[in-house]
Design a protein around this motif. Structure first.
Motif, PDB file in Angstrom:
ATOM      1  N   LEU A  61      44.901  29.016  39.819  1.00 26.60           N
ATOM      2  CA  LEU A  61      44.614  28.166  40.636  1.00 26.60           C
ATOM      3  C   LEU A  61      42.953  27.520  39.976  1.00 26.60           C
ATOM      4  O   LEU A  61      43.419  26.915  39.940  1.00 26.60           O
ATOM      5  CB  LEU A  61      45.436  27.952  42.469  1.00 26.60           C
ATOM      6  N   LEU A  62      42.387  28.481  40.046  1.00 24.32           N
ATOM      7  CA  LEU A  62      40.666  28.108  39.969  1.00 24.32           C
ATOM      8  C   LEU A  62      41.062  27.388  38.254  1.00 24.32           C
ATOM      9  O   LEU A  62      40.451  27.131  38.379  1.00 24.32           O
ATOM     10  CB  LEU A  62      40.792  29.562  39.442  1.00 24.32           C
ATOM     11  N   LEU A  63      41.982  28.132  37.357  1.00 24.97           N
ATOM     12  CA  LEU A  63      42.075  27.409  36.575  1.00 24.97           C
ATOM     13  C   LEU A  63      42.498  26.194  35.840  1.00 24.97           C
ATOM     14  O   LEU A  63      41.891  25.319  35.735  1.00 24.97           O
ATOM     15  CB  LEU A  63      42.643  28.322  35.686  1.00 24.97           C
ATOM     16  N   MET A  69      38.806  19.012  37.157  1.00 21.97           N
ATOM     17  CA  MET A  69      37.564  18.448  37.654  1.00 21.97           C
ATOM     18  C   MET A  69      37.033  18.567  36.358  1.00 21.97           C
ATOM     19  O   MET A  69      36.252  17.449  36.533  1.00 21.97           O
ATOM     20  CB  MET A  69      36.215  19.403  38.003  1.00 21.97           C
ATOM     21  N   ALA A  70      36.729  19.246  34.974  1.00 19.47           N
ATOM     22  CA  ALA A  70      36.807  18.519  33.942  1.00 19.47           C
ATOM     23  C   ALA A  70      37.156  18.517  33.240  1.00 19.47           C
ATOM     24  O   ALA A  70      35.939  16.758  32.693  1.00 19.47           O
ATOM     25  CB  ALA A  70      36.532  19.585  33.206  1.00 19.47           C
ATOM     26  N   LEU A  71      38.664  17.636  32.928  1.00 21.83           N
ATOM     27  CA  LEU A  71      39.253  16.596  32.454  1.00 21.83           C
ATOM     28  C   LEU A  71      38.406  15.073  33.631  1.00 21.83           C
ATOM     29  O   LEU A  71      38.460  13.981  32.440  1.00 21.83           O
ATOM     30  CB  LEU A  71      40.478  16.800  32.609  1.00 21.83           C
ATOM     31  N   GLU A  76      36.045  10.073  33.097  1.00 19.05           N
ATOM     32  CA  GLU A  76      35.223   9.301  34.022  1.00 19.05           C
ATOM     33  C   GLU A  76      33.990   8.773  32.831  1.00 19.05           C
ATOM     34  O   GLU A  76      33.835   7.554  32.471  1.00 19.05           O
ATOM     35  CB  GLU A  76      34.334   9.848  35.464  1.00 19.05           C
ATOM     36  N   ARG A  77      33.469  10.150  31.318  1.00 23.54           N
ATOM     37  CA  ARG A  77      32.730   9.278  30.966  1.00 23.54           C
ATOM     38  C   ARG A  77      33.290   8.455  30.194  1.00 23.54           C
ATOM     39  O   ARG A  77      32.776   7.071  29.493  1.00 23.54           O
ATOM     40  CB  ARG A  77      31.662  10.460  29.919  1.00 23.54           C
ATOM     41  N   ARG A  78      34.767   8.102  29.544  1.00 20.23           N
ATOM     42  CA  ARG A  78      35.114   7.453  27.751  1.00 20.23           C
ATOM     43  C   ARG A  78      35.034   6.186  29.131  1.00 20.23           C
ATOM     44  O   ARG A  78      35.175   5.241  28.103  1.00 20.23           O
ATOM     45  CB  ARG A  78      36.725   8.207  28.448  1.00 20.23           C
ATOM     46  N   LEU A 231      35.526  19.808  27.338  1.00 22.39           N
ATOM     47  CA  LEU A 231      35.833  18.649  28.033  1.00 22.39           C
ATOM     48  C   LEU A 231      34.219  18.549  28.387  1.00 22.39           C
ATOM     49  O   LEU A 231      33.840  17.323  29.642  1.00 22.39           O
ATOM     50  CB  LEU A 231      36.739  18.659  29.303  1.00 22.39           C
ATOM     51  N   ASP A 232      33.750  19.672  29.474  1.00 21.33           N
ATOM     52  CA  ASP A 232      32.904  19.234  29.951  1.00 21.33           C
ATOM     53  C   ASP A 232      31.077  19.121  29.449  1.00 21.33           C
ATOM     54  O   ASP A 232      30.223  18.718  29.856  1.00 21.33           O
ATOM     55  CB  ASP A 232      32.613  20.088  31.362  1.00 21.33           C
TER      56      ASP A 232
END
Length: 262
Positions: A61-63, A69-71, A76-78, A231-232
């Protein structure tokens, strides 16, 4: 302490992350195996396996949440790269409706701004960020002069387009600086290490280390965490935001400026 460990994790080269994590996971599993051999209680292996299953479920679940979140931040940056290119292009076209001298001057200012925005500025690139801020101020001053030559509706349209350029530029810089908190990443690594410790502890109850199967699991966990870090991290790694939209715009505006001077 967690903050210091998070800074250390961020300093590790991305290519070295899997090797470092797999080593940590193997050490944690071996410690768990030996502790059970020396201090193992009278509980059944089935009970201990249930604890391990629960820990692995929480880790999954944490992964999943951290990856999401990172994706989302990467996406958003893209999107902001494309949006800023569109906003600058729209403002440049509307500046073409302004008669000389203010219209061409505003177009040149927008072209200069597009040149410095061909790559996403990183938080540590203070000179580049300062140049972008100075050019945004220049664009706004040119727009304020240009709108005086237009009627009400066209002036409002021009100002709205320029304002979008300024807002998106700031949002893009903030999006690059916004990352998954280092404390979250470090706690994820710590929890994964604890899960590996429990795995070694449970395997000791069954009497075998199962190094090959455990190694495959550790590699998969390490690669997943590396993917999240990739990703981050906006500056290094294999997964980088495509900047082609802004580069193509800068090239097009430079070509248009050359044609205008002929």
């Amino acid at each position: 302490m967690i903050t210091s460990l998070a800074a250390w994790l961020d300093a590790v080269p991305l290519a070295a992350v899997p090797a470092v994590l797999v080593t940590v996971f193997f050490i944690a599993a071996e410690v768990g195996f030996r502790i059970h051999r020396r201090f193992g209680g009278s509980g059944s292996a089935a009970d201990e396996s249930q604890v391990l299953s629960t820990a692995l479920l929480v880790l999954a679940l944490l992964l999943g949440f951290t990856f999401s979140m990172a994706l989302n931040r990467y996406d958003e940056r893209r999107q902001l790269v494309v949006q800023e290119a569109n906003d600058i292009g729209t403002a440049w076209l509307r500046a073409g409706l302004v008669p000389a001298p203010h219209g061409p001057v505003l177009q040149r200012a927008l072209g200069d701004y597009a040149q410095v925005r061909q790559t996403s500025p990183l938080p540590g690139e203070t000179a580049k960020l300062a140049t972008a801020a100075r050019l945004r101020d220049q664009v706004w001053r040119r727009a304020a002069l240009a709108q005086a030559d237009l009627d009400g509706a066209r002036a409002a349209s021009l100002i709205a387009a320029v304002n979008s350029v300024l807002d998106t530029g700031t949002a893009r810089e903030k999006a690059v600086a916004a990352r998954v908190p280092g404390e979250v990443m470090m706690l994820l690594v710590i929890f994964a290490s604890v899960a590996c410790f429990l795995l070694g502890y449970v395997l000791a109850a069954h009497g075998h280390r199962h190094r090959l199967a455990s190694g495959v699991l550790f590699v998969l966990m390490a690669l997943t965490i590396m993917l999240i870090l990739d990703l981050d991290r906006p500056a290094d790694g294999a997964i980088l935001v495509d900047q082609s939209a802004m580069r193509e715009l800068a090239t097009d505006l430079a070509s248009a400026a050359l044609l205008a001077h002929r």
